[in-house]
Design an enzyme around this catalytic site. Sequence first.
Site, PDB file in Angstrom:
ATOM      1  N   GLN A  46       0.798  -1.220   0.000  1.00 19.45           N
ATOM      2  CA  GLN A  46       0.000   0.000   0.000  1.00 19.45           C
ATOM      3  C   GLN A  46       0.838   1.281   0.000  1.00 19.45           C
ATOM      4  O   GLN A  46       0.318   2.346  -0.318  1.00 19.45           O
ATOM      5  CB  GLN A  46      -0.972  -0.012   1.180  1.00 19.45           C
ATOM      6  CG  GLN A  46      -2.013  -1.121   1.052  1.00 19.45           C
ATOM      7  CD  GLN A  46      -2.941  -1.189   2.245  1.00 19.45           C
ATOM      8  OE1 GLN A  46      -2.614  -1.803   3.256  1.00 19.45           O
ATOM      9  NE2 GLN A  46      -4.088  -0.544   2.151  1.00 19.45           N
ATOM     10  N   ASP A  79       2.176   0.579  -7.984  1.00 19.63           N
ATOM     11  CA  ASP A  79       3.513   0.622  -8.592  1.00 19.63           C
ATOM     12  C   ASP A  79       4.416   1.661  -7.916  1.00 19.63           C
ATOM     13  O   ASP A  79       5.608   1.430  -7.751  1.00 19.63           O
ATOM     14  CB  ASP A  79       3.418   0.976 -10.088  1.00 19.63           C
ATOM     15  CG  ASP A  79       2.889  -0.192 -10.922  1.00 19.63           C
ATOM     16  OD1 ASP A  79       2.518  -1.227 -10.329  1.00 19.63           O
ATOM     17  OD2 ASP A  79       2.854  -0.058 -12.168  1.00 19.63           O
ATOM     18  N   ARG A 104       4.024   0.099  13.021  1.00 19.11           N
ATOM     19  CA  ARG A 104       3.706  -1.210  12.464  1.00 19.11           C
ATOM     20  C   ARG A 104       3.786  -1.119  10.941  1.00 19.11           C
ATOM     21  O   ARG A 104       3.045  -0.348  10.329  1.00 19.11           O
ATOM     22  CB  ARG A 104       2.298  -1.641  12.892  1.00 19.11           C
ATOM     23  CG  ARG A 104       1.893  -2.953  12.240  1.00 19.11           C
ATOM     24  CD  ARG A 104       0.467  -3.402  12.573  1.00 19.11           C
ATOM     25  NE  ARG A 104       0.184  -4.585  11.786  1.00 19.11           N
ATOM     26  CZ  ARG A 104      -0.923  -4.810  11.091  1.00 19.11           C
ATOM     27  NH1 ARG A 104      -1.913  -3.929  11.101  1.00 19.11           N
ATOM     28  NH2 ARG A 104      -1.064  -5.894  10.382  1.00 19.11           N
ATOM     29  N   HIS A 149       1.267  -9.320   4.732  1.00 18.75           N
ATOM     30  CA  HIS A 149       0.097  -8.447   4.575  1.00 18.75           C
ATOM     31  C   HIS A 149      -0.369  -8.564   3.111  1.00 18.75           C
ATOM     32  O   HIS A 149      -0.338  -7.590   2.357  1.00 18.75           O
ATOM     33  CB  HIS A 149       0.452  -7.009   4.959  1.00 18.75           C
ATOM     34  CG  HIS A 149      -0.732  -6.156   5.296  1.00 18.75           C
ATOM     35  ND1 HIS A 149      -0.868  -5.501   6.507  1.00 18.75           N
ATOM     36  CD2 HIS A 149      -1.840  -5.839   4.586  1.00 18.75           C
ATOM     37  CE1 HIS A 149      -2.003  -4.816   6.517  1.00 18.75           C
ATOM     38  NE2 HIS A 149      -2.614  -4.996   5.359  1.00 18.75           N
ATOM     39  N   ASN A 193      -1.746 -10.758   8.564  1.00 22.23           N
ATOM     40  CA  ASN A 193      -2.727  -9.704   8.764  1.00 22.23           C
ATOM     41  C   ASN A 193      -4.115 -10.135   8.289  1.00 22.23           C
ATOM     42  O   ASN A 193      -4.278 -10.512   7.133  1.00 22.23           O
ATOM     43  CB  ASN A 193      -2.324  -8.450   7.988  1.00 22.23           C
ATOM     44  CG  ASN A 193      -3.318  -7.330   8.160  1.00 22.23           C
ATOM     45  OD1 ASN A 193      -3.445  -6.769   9.238  1.00 22.23           O
ATOM     46  ND2 ASN A 193      -4.064  -7.024   7.109  1.00 22.23           N
ATOM     47  N   GLU A 194      -5.100 -10.075   9.168  1.00 31.66           N
ATOM     48  CA  GLU A 194      -6.519 -10.218   8.816  1.00 31.66           C
ATOM     49  C   GLU A 194      -6.838 -11.435   7.952  1.00 31.66           C
ATOM     50  O   GLU A 194      -7.270 -11.281   6.805  1.00 31.66           O
ATOM     51  CB  GLU A 194      -7.019  -8.963   8.089  1.00 31.66           C
ATOM     52  CG  GLU A 194      -6.993  -7.720   8.927  1.00 31.66           C
ATOM     53  CD  GLU A 194      -7.673  -6.523   8.237  1.00 31.66           C
ATOM     54  OE1 GLU A 194      -8.127  -6.669   7.089  1.00 31.66           O
ATOM     55  OE2 GLU A 194      -7.770  -5.464   8.873  1.00 31.66           O
ATOM     56  N   ASN A 336      -7.538  -5.740  14.550  1.00 31.08           N
ATOM     57  CA  ASN A 336      -7.911  -4.653  13.645  1.00 31.08           C
ATOM     58  C   ASN A 336      -9.422  -4.473  13.721  1.00 31.08           C
ATOM     59  O   ASN A 336     -10.171  -5.455  13.618  1.00 31.08           O
ATOM     60  CB  ASN A 336      -7.543  -4.985  12.192  1.00 31.08           C
ATOM     61  CG  ASN A 336      -6.039  -4.987  11.954  1.00 31.08           C
ATOM     62  OD1 ASN A 336      -5.257  -4.745  12.875  1.00 31.08           O
ATOM     63  ND2 ASN A 336      -5.651  -5.271  10.733  1.00 31.08           N
ATOM     64  N   TYR A 338     -12.742  -1.636  12.679  1.00 32.24           N
ATOM     65  CA  TYR A 338     -13.187  -0.400  12.030  1.00 32.24           C
ATOM     66  C   TYR A 338     -14.608  -0.008  12.374  1.00 32.24           C
ATOM     67  O   TYR A 338     -14.908   1.145  12.588  1.00 32.24           O
ATOM     68  CB  TYR A 338     -13.027  -0.521  10.498  1.00 32.24           C
ATOM     69  CG  TYR A 338     -11.569  -0.478  10.086  1.00 32.24           C
ATOM     70  CD1 TYR A 338     -10.955   0.728   9.811  1.00 32.24           C
ATOM     71  CD2 TYR A 338     -10.800  -1.633  10.040  1.00 32.24           C
ATOM     72  CE1 TYR A 338      -9.610   0.797   9.482  1.00 32.24           C
ATOM     73  CE2 TYR A 338      -9.448  -1.585   9.710  1.00 32.24           C
ATOM     74  CZ  TYR A 338      -8.862  -0.367   9.433  1.00 32.24           C
ATOM     75  OH  TYR A 338      -7.534  -0.295   9.122  1.00 32.24           O
ATOM     76  N   GLU A 407      -4.775  -1.974  14.116  1.00 35.18           N
ATOM     77  CA  GLU A 407      -5.347  -1.056  13.134  1.00 35.18           C
ATOM     78  C   GLU A 407      -6.680  -0.546  13.660  1.00 35.18           C
ATOM     79  O   GLU A 407      -7.477  -1.315  14.201  1.00 35.18           O
ATOM     80  CB  GLU A 407      -5.650  -1.741  11.782  1.00 35.18           C
ATOM     81  CG  GLU A 407      -4.463  -1.964  10.900  1.00 35.18           C
ATOM     82  CD  GLU A 407      -4.844  -2.630   9.581  1.00 35.18           C
ATOM     83  OE1 GLU A 407      -5.976  -2.435   9.083  1.00 35.18           O
ATOM     84  OE2 GLU A 407      -3.989  -3.356   9.047  1.00 35.18           O
TER      85      GLU A 407
END
Length: 529
Positions: A46, A79, A104, A149, A193-194, A336, A338, A407
């Site tokens: 990311q 990219d 992290r 991740h 992750n997740e 994590n 949200y 997160e």
Amino acid sequence: MFYKLFIFVFCIFTTSGSSVQYEKQTQNLRTFPDDFFFGTATSSYQIEGAWNEGGKGWSMWDQLVRTDPGHIRDGTNGDVAANSYHFYKKDVELLKELGVSVYRFSIAWPRILPYGRPDYVNPEGVAYYNNLINELLANDITPFVTIYHWELPQNLNEQGGWLTSEIADWFGDYARVLFANFGDRVKHWITINEPHIHCSFGYGTGSHAPRIKSPGIGYYECGRNIILAHAKAWHIYDKEFRATQGGVIGITLDSTMAMPGSNSPDDIQGAADYMTFYLGQYADPLFSATGNYPQRMIDLVAEASRRQGLNESRLKPFTQEEAKNNIGTSDFFGLNHYSSTYVYRNSSVTGIYEAPSLNDDLQVGTFPDPNWYKNPTAWVYRYGQGLRKLLVHIKDTYNNPTIYITENGFSTATGRNDTDRADYYREYLNGVLDAIDDGVNVKGYCAWSLIDNFEWSFGYSVRFGLYEIDQDDPEKIRKPKYSALVYKEIVRTRTVDPSYNPDLATDASVDIKSSFLFVLAVAVLNIIW
Ligand SMILES: *[C@@H]1O[C@H](CO)[C@@H](O)[C@H](O)[C@H]1NC(C)=O
Ligand SMILES: *[C@@H]1O[C@H](CO)[C@@H](O)[C@H](O)[C@H]1NC(C)=O
Ligand SMILES: *[C@@H]1O[C@H](CO)[C@@H](O)[C@H](O)[C@H]1NC(C)=O
């Protein structure tokens, strides 16, 4: 001469004045305990960019954005992203500016092992993460490193990826390379992750790489292999590295908080089942005494499989030996979170989902509270008490583990005056303070995310950063949003003051370096004159 001295003093005053006045207002607020840390989080694909530089191999995300670019909402890709591969020192400067003690970040598997297997370790990849880790440590920031991740090397994806049980060995071998190269300095490891999101988007709905659509079979196989891979990496660390390196290693699970939509027994059972499927599928094998899936989930999927005429369940429970090997293999509970949802179960959901699928096995419907705020451009509903309830649920269900919130964050469109994100952080951190009062053993918090980044299938159309990045700017200048100033003050005071209202336009910390240079220039001019 006097007026020059006046300007000099005035400049110093205006760069440090705002926080002095504010100190007075924070006295009656609850304080985070001394052993509670604040940090921020990112992930490699990311933010890093440099997708084909420094000897890196292809990941399954590189594959997706090259072969199916139209799948990303705004046609973009990772990219270049925030170009952190080249600008990592800028990221560390931001962490310093925020005053956080933890960062992290994740390591891109194909940057270390371009073909996935350890027969070739890419020295440039190792050097990049060495530089980042050393820069963090030089600035007193503790690295929390996510091993995986979602960037599976494409080579391993083509050999079956998370749908083959061989991946436990592949993942274990990769993790060993990281422990051996970085474990002298990295003391906090997050394996994966997740798993829920990774398996349900990557192998269930097919909205993420590798875009496999198998919501009733592939989804569960992915989840099973992830647990086995995680346990393998934990045992490798425990046996081969823990004694000499002395770190901790755990997993990061994600969960929405589900609450019954009414007092009807069906809604109450539906909300409990939602938590069992969402969180329990991954948490029970690692944090319960059985080392296996929740019995309720085993029963529901077995029953649905029988109805579908299958001779065995689509959810294959762990063998006794596997289960024994799973138990206790996470030194902490990485979480994590949200958003929250209400859950109902009545005749209106019977048979509406495609079968077989997770949704069909679970048989519930969901809806948000109409009072929960959501930024119009995105999907995260704001309900800080949901985090509190989730933390208490984990405490009660899994014997009060040490929890790190790895997160938590809010999505908006572009723009730096993100007062709604600042309110989100305040509301959720108050939820954390409530949970601490409830006796939850929660010891740290990482805001997602440090900087605007590539939000998977949404591209850059949805933003989570405390710092804004204009994607068209080749220098990828990082500019603080209102929420960064608010988070910084929370970190500094270790309290959540609802009245703190920094001025985004004039706040000195917005461009602390240039105002410092200005002061310096005035001082130099004084000497010259
Ligand atoms: C179920 O059926 C499949 C093929 O139809 C077969 O390969 C498998 O061995 C069967 N499993 C059991 C437990 O009987
Ligand atoms: C099922 O529950 C939902 C949410 O409460 C409600 O909107 C819907 O009308 C109910 N349907 C039936 C058939 O009871
Ligand atoms: C930021 O937004 C808030 C409302 O959310 C508004 O009151 C304030 O004036 C805005 N500030 C700037 C600098 O635009």
